[in-house]
Design an enzyme around this catalytic site. Structure first.
Site, PDB file in Angstrom:
ATOM      1  N   LYS A 120      83.778  33.304 -32.453  1.00  0.00           N
ATOM      2  CA  LYS A 120      84.922  34.207 -32.229  1.00  0.00           C
ATOM      3  C   LYS A 120      86.264  33.520 -32.441  1.00  0.00           C
ATOM      4  O   LYS A 120      87.243  34.185 -32.791  1.00  0.00           O
ATOM      5  CB  LYS A 120      84.854  34.781 -30.816  1.00  0.00           C
ATOM      6  CG  LYS A 120      83.760  35.801 -30.650  1.00  0.00           C
ATOM      7  CD  LYS A 120      83.825  36.421 -29.278  1.00  0.00           C
ATOM      8  CE  LYS A 120      82.456  36.912 -28.891  1.00  0.00           C
ATOM      9  NZ  LYS A 120      82.330  38.287 -28.583  1.00  0.00           N
ATOM     10  N   GLU A 204      92.451  34.690 -23.955  1.00  0.00           N
ATOM     11  CA  GLU A 204      93.433  35.567 -24.610  1.00  0.00           C
ATOM     12  C   GLU A 204      93.939  36.564 -23.574  1.00  0.00           C
ATOM     13  O   GLU A 204      93.410  36.645 -22.459  1.00  0.00           O
ATOM     14  CB  GLU A 204      92.809  36.279 -25.822  1.00  0.00           C
ATOM     15  CG  GLU A 204      91.642  37.190 -25.485  1.00  0.00           C
ATOM     16  CD  GLU A 204      90.889  37.709 -26.716  1.00  0.00           C
ATOM     17  OE1 GLU A 204      90.974  37.114 -27.808  1.00  0.00           O
ATOM     18  OE2 GLU A 204      90.204  38.729 -26.572  1.00  0.00           O
ATOM     19  N   HIS A 239      81.096  45.849 -20.658  1.00  0.00           N
ATOM     20  CA  HIS A 239      81.306  45.446 -22.056  1.00  0.00           C
ATOM     21  C   HIS A 239      80.106  45.737 -22.963  1.00  0.00           C
ATOM     22  O   HIS A 239      79.992  45.183 -24.043  1.00  0.00           O
ATOM     23  CB  HIS A 239      81.698  43.967 -22.164  1.00  0.00           C
ATOM     24  CG  HIS A 239      82.775  43.572 -21.209  1.00  0.00           C
ATOM     25  ND1 HIS A 239      84.004  44.190 -21.185  1.00  0.00           N
ATOM     26  CD2 HIS A 239      82.805  42.632 -20.245  1.00  0.00           C
ATOM     27  CE1 HIS A 239      84.739  43.643 -20.235  1.00  0.00           C
ATOM     28  NE2 HIS A 239      84.046  42.702 -19.643  1.00  0.00           N
ATOM     29  N   LYS A 241      77.960  48.716 -24.996  1.00  0.00           N
ATOM     30  CA  LYS A 241      78.138  50.100 -25.473  1.00  0.00           C
ATOM     31  C   LYS A 241      77.010  51.018 -24.994  1.00  0.00           C
ATOM     32  O   LYS A 241      75.863  50.593 -24.941  1.00  0.00           O
ATOM     33  CB  LYS A 241      78.165  50.096 -26.999  1.00  0.00           C
ATOM     34  CG  LYS A 241      79.314  49.261 -27.556  1.00  0.00           C
ATOM     35  CD  LYS A 241      79.071  48.880 -29.000  1.00  0.00           C
ATOM     36  CE  LYS A 241      80.085  47.841 -29.437  1.00  0.00           C
ATOM     37  NZ  LYS A 241      79.731  47.209 -30.712  1.00  0.00           N
TER      38      LYS A 241
END
Ligand code: ADP
Length: 460
Positions: A120, A204, A239, A241
């Protein structure tokens, strides 16, 4: 010159193994399945032309990760190519290299692309290089606790800690204050080490309740790349789906085009080949940010197939055989020739108990009846009356997918199908899916990734 495959080994299990076997059969290719000791009675192995047990008593998961044994079997059985499905070895560059050394085609991107995009942090750096926006953060692994404290001092909370090798929502922590910082960092490292064998964590900004929008990509081995438009996968729990649909009806035309353009820009820049997905988050100010590329087929590829009419798994195989996108075999003449017709919604029916924190349930399915009918596609795994749901694997039972000319009717169809399902012996999340599909926000396509957490009444 394209080289037709005669035999393909499917290095996976459950619904995706069946999906790949079906695509091979339609292309006139013989299929070789592998299965673990625990999967001896699984449905997928009966769908292949040949099936072989692997892994000895290594364990239910380890069997599907036995790189050398799988390659030896493929050589012995004179296999031309291996399809990895998703999970297990699908994103393992070492496996891709070993296939190449054995002169067996890996159906997916090559190892260099996986090295570049599988991580990532690396893929964020690459995205920045091509002018694709990413979430502000530290684009290298955090070295130690002092460094993360330093970053937190200079940046406002909330922050997101993420594993560079991450997948399936593992190694991720939201941090809202100094008090939580160090413990969350340690937890994320620990979880990443256990799940991926490496504990590279980066940080982040955490976006509050964004939408998850992703773009399906197909690239051939001659440098041609197209997208099959976007999917909205914002309905997530922890997180992961749960319900996915296309088109993303709440996106403006302008935003959609920007995201599609950025996905293509990144894949062209990286020289992407075969099927892949470029994932983005869209915040409440309508800014979009790239988060990762998944270099494989995804669980939710089905909805893109339904609206474009393009068989993505067959395309993967034909691309690996060497066909161009615009060849008569694949028949995608150009980007503009790909039309989106109607709406498609996928629900992941799982063997989990929604009234008890989604704990996986296992055992014998005493009764299994699905709801088919016009506009419904069912991509099933091991569900049949009498089958045993094992505790070792993913709890996905069946993917219920609807298609219709309007979003409203696609909702009604998938709802009817889930309501019509009758499963006894093992608990499923059907009641939860029904509550989601009946929710007014869902019907308008308005849900963001905070939807489930913010609606506890969905669990009743
Ligand atoms: P994984 O590879 O483990 O699935 P992703 O990077 O694809 O992880 O992220 C999974 C989900 O986690 C996203 O769809 C989103 O809901 C959430 N997420 C990831 N990064 C952020 C972020 N910086 N801010 C808010 N949510 C995030």
């Amino acid at each position: 010159m394209p080289k037709k495959f005669k035999r393909v080994l499917v290095a996976n299990r459950g619904e995706i193994a069946i999906r790949v076997i079906r695509a091979c059969q339609e292309l006139g290719i013989r299929t070789v399945a592998i299965y673990s000791e625990e999967d001896k009675t699984a449905l997928f192995k009966t769908k292949a032309d040949e099936a072989y047990q692997i892994g000895g008593n290594k364990g239910p998961i380890e069997a599907y990760l036995s790189i050398n044994e799988i390659i030896d079997l493929a050589i012995k059985k004179d296999v031309d190519a291996i399809h990895p499905g998703y999970g297990f070895l699908a994103e393992n560059p070492e496996f891709v290299r070993k296939c190449q050394e054995a002169d067996i085609k890996f159906i997916g991107p090559d190892a260099e692309i996986m090295d570049k995009l599988g991580d990532k942090i690396q893929s964020k750096i690459l995205a920045n290089k091509f002018g694709v926006p990413t979430i502000p953060g530290l684009e290298r692994p955090i070295k130690n606790e002092d460094e993360i404290k330093e970053f937190a001092k200079k940046n406002e909370y909330p922050l997101m800690l993420k594993a560079a090798a991450g997948g399936g929502g593992r190694g991720m922590r939201i941090v809202r204050s100094d008090d939580e910082l160090i413990e969350s960092f340690r937890d994320a490292c620990e979880e990443a080490r256990k799940a991926f064998g490496v504990d590279d964590i980066f940080v982040e900004k955490y976006l509050e309740n964004p939408k998850h929008i992703e773009v399906q990509i197909l690239g051939d081995e001659h440098g041609n790349i197209v997208h099959l438009y976007e999917r909205d996968c914002s309905i997530q729990r922890r997180h992961q789906k749960i319900v996915e649909f296309t088109p993303a009806i709440a996106l403006s035309e302008k935003k959609r085009n920007e995201i599609l353009d950025d996905a293509i820009k990144l894949c062209e820049g990286a020289g992407y080949k075969n099927a892949g997905t470029v994932e983005f988050l869209v915040d409440k100010y309508d800014n979009h940010y790239f988060i990762e590329v998944n270099p494989r087929i995804q669980v939710e590829h089905t909805v893109s197939e339904m609206v474009t009419g393009i068989d993505i798994v067959q395309s993967q195989i034909l691309i690996a055989e060497g066909y161009r996108l615009d060849s008569p075999q694949i028949d995608i003449k150009s980007q503009d020739a790909i039309e989106v017709r109607g709406y498609s919604i996928q629900c992941r029916v799982t063997t989990e108990d929604p009234t008890n924190n989604f704990i996986p349930d296992t055992g014998k399915l005493d009764h299994y009846r699905t709801g088919s009918g016009f506009g419904i596609r069912l991509d099933g795994g091991n569900g049949y009356t009498g089958s045993i749901i094992q505790p070792y694997y993913d709890s996905l039972l069946v993917k219920t997918i609807s298609w219709s000319r309007t979003f409203e009717d696609a909702v009604r169809k998938v709802l009817r199908s889930v309501e019509e399902m009758k499963v006894r012996g093992v608990k499923t999340n059907a009641s939860f899916l029904i509550n989601v599909l009946n929710h007014e926000d869902f019907k308008k396509g308005l849900c963001d990734t905070g939807f489930i957490e913010n609606n506890p009444d969905l669990f009743n």
